[in-house]
Design a protein around this motif. Structure first.
Motif, PDB file in Angstrom:
ATOM      1  N   UNK A   1      -1.091  23.323  -3.831  1.00  0.00           N
ATOM      2  CA  UNK A   1      -1.559  22.929  -2.506  1.00  0.00           C
ATOM      3  C   UNK A   1      -1.558  21.415  -2.349  1.00  0.00           C
ATOM      4  N   UNK A   2      -1.906  20.693  -3.415  1.00  0.00           N
ATOM      5  CA  UNK A   2      -1.874  19.226  -3.372  1.00  0.00           C
ATOM      6  C   UNK A   2      -0.453  18.714  -3.176  1.00  0.00           C
ATOM      7  N   UNK A   3       0.511  19.375  -3.807  1.00  0.00           N
ATOM      8  CA  UNK A   3       1.912  18.989  -3.636  1.00  0.00           C
ATOM      9  C   UNK A   3       2.348  19.171  -2.179  1.00  0.00           C
ATOM     10  N   UNK A   4       1.921  20.267  -1.566  1.00  0.00           N
ATOM     11  CA  UNK A   4       2.261  20.508  -0.161  1.00  0.00           C
ATOM     12  C   UNK A   4       1.710  19.404   0.732  1.00  0.00           C
ATOM     13  N   UNK A   5       0.468  19.015   0.477  1.00  0.00           N
ATOM     14  CA  UNK A   5      -0.151  17.946   1.261  1.00  0.00           C
ATOM     15  C   UNK A   5       0.568  16.625   1.034  1.00  0.00           C
ATOM     16  N   UNK A   6       0.956  16.359  -0.217  1.00  0.00           N
ATOM     17  CA  UNK A   6       1.679  15.114  -0.526  1.00  0.00           C
ATOM     18  C   UNK A   6       3.022  15.060   0.196  1.00  0.00           C
ATOM     19  N   UNK A   7       3.718  16.179   0.264  1.00  0.00           N
ATOM     20  CA  UNK A   7       5.007  16.201   0.950  1.00  0.00           C
ATOM     21  C   UNK A   7       4.849  15.977   2.450  1.00  0.00           C
ATOM     22  N   UNK A   8       3.751  16.441   3.010  1.00  0.00           N
ATOM     23  CA  UNK A   8       3.492  16.214   4.427  1.00  0.00           C
ATOM     24  C   UNK A   8       3.072  14.772   4.692  1.00  0.00           C
ATOM     25  N   UNK A   9       2.231  14.241   3.813  1.00  0.00           N
ATOM     26  CA  UNK A   9       1.703  12.889   4.022  1.00  0.00           C
ATOM     27  C   UNK A   9       2.669  11.800   3.586  1.00  0.00           C
ATOM     28  N   UNK A  10       3.444  12.082   2.548  1.00  0.00           N
ATOM     29  CA  UNK A  10       4.374  11.089   2.002  1.00  0.00           C
ATOM     30  C   UNK A  10       5.773  11.705   1.994  1.00  0.00           C
ATOM     31  N   UNK A  11       6.363  11.708   3.176  1.00  0.00           N
ATOM     32  CA  UNK A  11       7.667  12.327   3.407  1.00  0.00           C
ATOM     33  C   UNK A  11       8.716  11.841   2.417  1.00  0.00           C
TER      34      UNK A  11
ATOM     35  N   UNK B   1       0.831  -1.206   0.000  1.00  0.00           N
ATOM     36  CA  UNK B   1       0.000   0.000   0.000  1.00  0.00           C
ATOM     37  C   UNK B   1       0.863   1.253   0.000  1.00  0.00           C
ATOM     38  N   UNK B   2       1.944   1.239   0.757  1.00  0.00           N
ATOM     39  CA  UNK B   2       2.867   2.380   0.819  1.00  0.00           C
ATOM     40  C   UNK B   2       3.413   2.715  -0.560  1.00  0.00           C
ATOM     41  N   UNK B   3       3.840   1.682  -1.286  1.00  0.00           N
ATOM     42  CA  UNK B   3       4.382   1.890  -2.631  1.00  0.00           C
ATOM     43  C   UNK B   3       3.305   2.421  -3.570  1.00  0.00           C
ATOM     44  N   UNK B   4       2.107   1.835  -3.488  1.00  0.00           N
ATOM     45  CA  UNK B   4       1.023   2.245  -4.377  1.00  0.00           C
ATOM     46  C   UNK B   4       0.561   3.678  -4.094  1.00  0.00           C
ATOM     47  N   UNK B   5       0.741   4.155  -2.859  1.00  0.00           N
ATOM     48  CA  UNK B   5       0.371   5.527  -2.534  1.00  0.00           C
ATOM     49  C   UNK B   5       1.452   6.532  -2.900  1.00  0.00           C
ATOM     50  N   UNK B   6       2.693   6.089  -2.910  1.00  0.00           N
ATOM     51  CA  UNK B   6       3.808   7.003  -3.157  1.00  0.00           C
ATOM     52  C   UNK B   6       3.848   7.477  -4.609  1.00  0.00           C
ATOM     53  N   UNK B   7       3.681   6.576  -5.536  1.00  0.00           N
ATOM     54  CA  UNK B   7       3.881   6.939  -6.942  1.00  0.00           C
ATOM     55  C   UNK B   7       2.780   7.846  -7.511  1.00  0.00           C
ATOM     56  N   UNK B   8       1.513   7.724  -7.098  1.00  0.00           N
ATOM     57  CA  UNK B   8       0.550   8.764  -7.521  1.00  0.00           C
ATOM     58  C   UNK B   8       0.921  10.160  -7.028  1.00  0.00           C
ATOM     59  N   UNK B   9       1.480  10.254  -5.805  1.00  0.00           N
ATOM     60  CA  UNK B   9       1.922  11.565  -5.297  1.00  0.00           C
ATOM     61  C   UNK B   9       3.046  12.122  -6.164  1.00  0.00           C
ATOM     62  N   UNK B  10       3.960  11.257  -6.584  1.00  0.00           N
ATOM     63  CA  UNK B  10       5.036  11.696  -7.476  1.00  0.00           C
ATOM     64  C   UNK B  10       4.478  12.146  -8.821  1.00  0.00           C
ATOM     65  N   UNK B  11       3.471  11.439  -9.308  1.00  0.00           N
ATOM     66  CA  UNK B  11       2.872  11.816 -10.592  1.00  0.00           C
ATOM     67  C   UNK B  11       2.203  13.175 -10.510  1.00  0.00           C
ATOM     68  N   UNK B  12       1.558  13.464  -9.379  1.00  0.00           N
ATOM     69  CA  UNK B  12       0.921  14.787  -9.217  1.00  0.00           C
ATOM     70  C   UNK B  12       1.971  15.889  -9.214  1.00  0.00           C
ATOM     71  N   UNK B  13       3.098  15.633  -8.567  1.00  0.00           N
ATOM     72  CA  UNK B  13       4.157  16.645  -8.541  1.00  0.00           C
ATOM     73  C   UNK B  13       4.738  16.867  -9.930  1.00  0.00           C
ATOM     74  N   UNK B  14       4.967  15.790 -10.663  1.00  0.00           N
ATOM     75  CA  UNK B  14       5.483  15.933 -12.029  1.00  0.00           C
ATOM     76  C   UNK B  14       4.482  16.639 -12.929  1.00  0.00           C
ATOM     77  N   UNK B  15       3.201  16.392 -12.707  1.00  0.00           N
ATOM     78  CA  UNK B  15       2.170  17.047 -13.523  1.00  0.00           C
ATOM     79  C   UNK B  15       2.193  18.561 -13.321  1.00  0.00           C
ATOM     80  N   UNK B  16       2.420  19.001 -12.085  1.00  0.00           N
ATOM     81  CA  UNK B  16       2.518  20.448 -11.821  1.00  0.00           C
ATOM     82  C   UNK B  16       3.703  21.040 -12.570  1.00  0.00           C
ATOM     83  N   UNK B  17       4.827  20.339 -12.554  1.00  0.00           N
ATOM     84  CA  UNK B  17       6.011  20.826 -13.274  1.00  0.00           C
ATOM     85  C   UNK B  17       5.747  20.918 -14.773  1.00  0.00           C
ATOM     86  N   UNK B  18       5.116  19.893 -15.337  1.00  0.00           N
ATOM     87  CA  UNK B  18       4.799  19.925 -16.774  1.00  0.00           C
ATOM     88  C   UNK B  18       3.813  21.043 -17.083  1.00  0.00           C
ATOM     89  N   UNK B  19       2.842  21.241 -16.201  1.00  0.00           N
ATOM     90  CA  UNK B  19       1.867  22.308 -16.396  1.00  0.00           C
ATOM     91  C   UNK B  19       2.565  23.664 -16.450  1.00  0.00           C
TER      92      UNK B  19
END
Length: 297
Positions: free
Chosen positions: A200-210, A149-167
Motif C-alpha cells: 500500500x505504501x508503494x501505491x501511495x509513493x507511485x501516486x505522490x512521486x510519479x 526537496x524533490x530529490x530528497x523525497x524521491x529516493x526514500x520512496x525508491x528505498x521503500x519500493x526496493x525494500x518490498x522487493x527484498x522482503x
C-alpha cells in the motif's frame, strides 16, 4: 510599448506561468505531475528502453536533472523576455559596462537575478522592473530549495519500493516451494499483513512521486516488477487456507495488490483486466519478463 514588445511580454509571462504551474503540480500537488516534467520523464524512459545493460538505469536520474534544467530554462527565458522591451533604457549600468539591448543581454540579467548572484553592474531603474526582478530572485531561491526537496523525497520512496522487493525475495527463499503452507498460520498471517501495508505504501509513493516509476532496477532481487508476481501468488495461497487469520491476511494483501494494479493501469497505462495481467505488463516494461507472441502483436 509597440506590438512586438507587447508580444515578447506576453510570451515571457506565459513561460513563467508554465514553469510555476509545472513546479506546483510536480512538487506541491499530491498525486500530480506537471506536463513538462511528465513529458521529459516519459521521453527519457522511452529512450532508455532502447538501451542495454546498466546504461538504462541512469535514464531516470538524467531525466530528473533535465526537468530541473527545463524549469530553470523556462524561468530564465521567460523573465528575459519581460526585460527585453525595456533594454537598455529601463536599467542603470555601472560605469564602463556597455549598454546593449539584445536578447543575450536580457538573458544575462535574468540568469544573474534568478540565481540571486546579483553582481550589481546592471540594475533595474523603473519601479515596476525592480519589483519584477525582486520577484524573480525570490522565485529562483524557491526553485532551488524546491528541487532539493524533490530529490530528497524521491529516493526514500525508491528505498521503500526496493525494500518490498527484498522482503519478497527473503520470504521466497525462507518459505521454499511450499510458500505460506510451510509456516505457522498465525506467523504467516502477520507477515502477509505487514507485506500488504508495504505494498500500500508503494501505491501511495507511485501516486505522490510519479517520477519514481521510471527508475529501473537491473538486479531482479531489488526490483518490484520482477518480484510482485510472487506476492500475488502468496495472496492466492493464503485465501485458500483453512485458517481464518491467514485467509484475512490473504484478502488484505490481495486488496493491496489490486490497488497497486489500479495505479499502474490508470496512471501509467499498463493494459490488463486482472492484476496478474497488469503485473506482467509492469515486469515486461522494466525488462524483467520476456515478451510473448501476443505482446509483440
Amino acid at each position: 510599448m509597440d506590438f512586438e514588445d507587447a508580444l515578447w511580454t506576453v510570451v515571457g509571462a506565459g513561460l513563467i506561468l508554465l514553469m510555476l504551474a509545472d513546479v506546483f503540480h510536480t512538487l506541491l500537488y499530491p498525486h500530480g505531475s506537471g506536463p513538462v516534467g511528465r513529458t521529459i520523464m516519459r521521453g527519457f524512459w522511452l529512450l532508455s528502453r532502447r538501451s542495454r545493460g546498466r546504461a538504462s538505469t541512469i535514464a531516470a536520474p538524467l531525466a530528473m536533472a533535465a526537468v530541473i534544467g527545463a524549469w530553470a530554462g523556462l524561468a530564465a527565458i521567460g523573465w528575459a523576455l519581460l526585460y527585453l522591451p525595456h533594454l537598455p533604457q529601463g536599467f542603470v549600468y555601472e560605469q564602463g559596462v556597455p549598454q546593449r539591448g539584445d536578447f543575450a543581454e536580457a538573458v544575462y540579467i535574468s540568469m544573474v537575478t534568478l540565481s540571486t548572484v546579483g553582481f550589481g553592474e546592471i540594475v533595474a531603474a523603473h519601479p515596476l522592473l525592480r519589483l519584477v526582478a525582486a520577484f524573480q530572485a525570490v522565485t529562483g531561491f524557491g526553485l532551488l530549495t524546491a528541487t532539493v526537496t524533490w530529490i530528497l523525497q524521491t529516493y526514500p520512496a525508491l528505498s521503500r519500493r526496493r525494500a518490498v522487493a527484498h522482503h519478497l525475495n527473503l520470504f521466497k527463499e525462507a518459505a521454499g516451494p511450499e510458500g505460506v503452507t510451510s509456516l505457522d498460520p498465525r506467523h504467516a498471517a502477520g507477515l502477509l499483513e505487514s507485506l500488504a501495508r508495504n505494498v500500500a505504501s508503494v501505491s501511495i509513493d507511485l501516486l505522490s512521486f510519479h517520477e519514481t516509476y521510471y527508475f529501473r532496477e537491473v538486479e531482479p532481487r531489488g526490483s518490484l516488477p520482477a518480484t510482485i508476481a510472487y506476492a500475488h501468488q502468496l495472496a492466492s495461497e493464503a485465501q485458500h487456507s483453512e485458517n481464518p487469520e491467514l485467509r484475512f491476511a490473504g484478502r488484505m494483501l490481495h486488496a493491496a495488490l489490486n490497488d497497486l494494479a489500479e495505479v499502474l493501469r490508470g496512471k501509467f497505462g499498463h493494459p490488463g483486466t486482472t492484476s496478474s495481467e497488469v503485473f506482467d505488463s509492469y515486469a515486461l516494461h522494466h525488462r524483467h519478463r520476456q515478451p510473448r507472441e501476443q505482446d509483440k502483436e
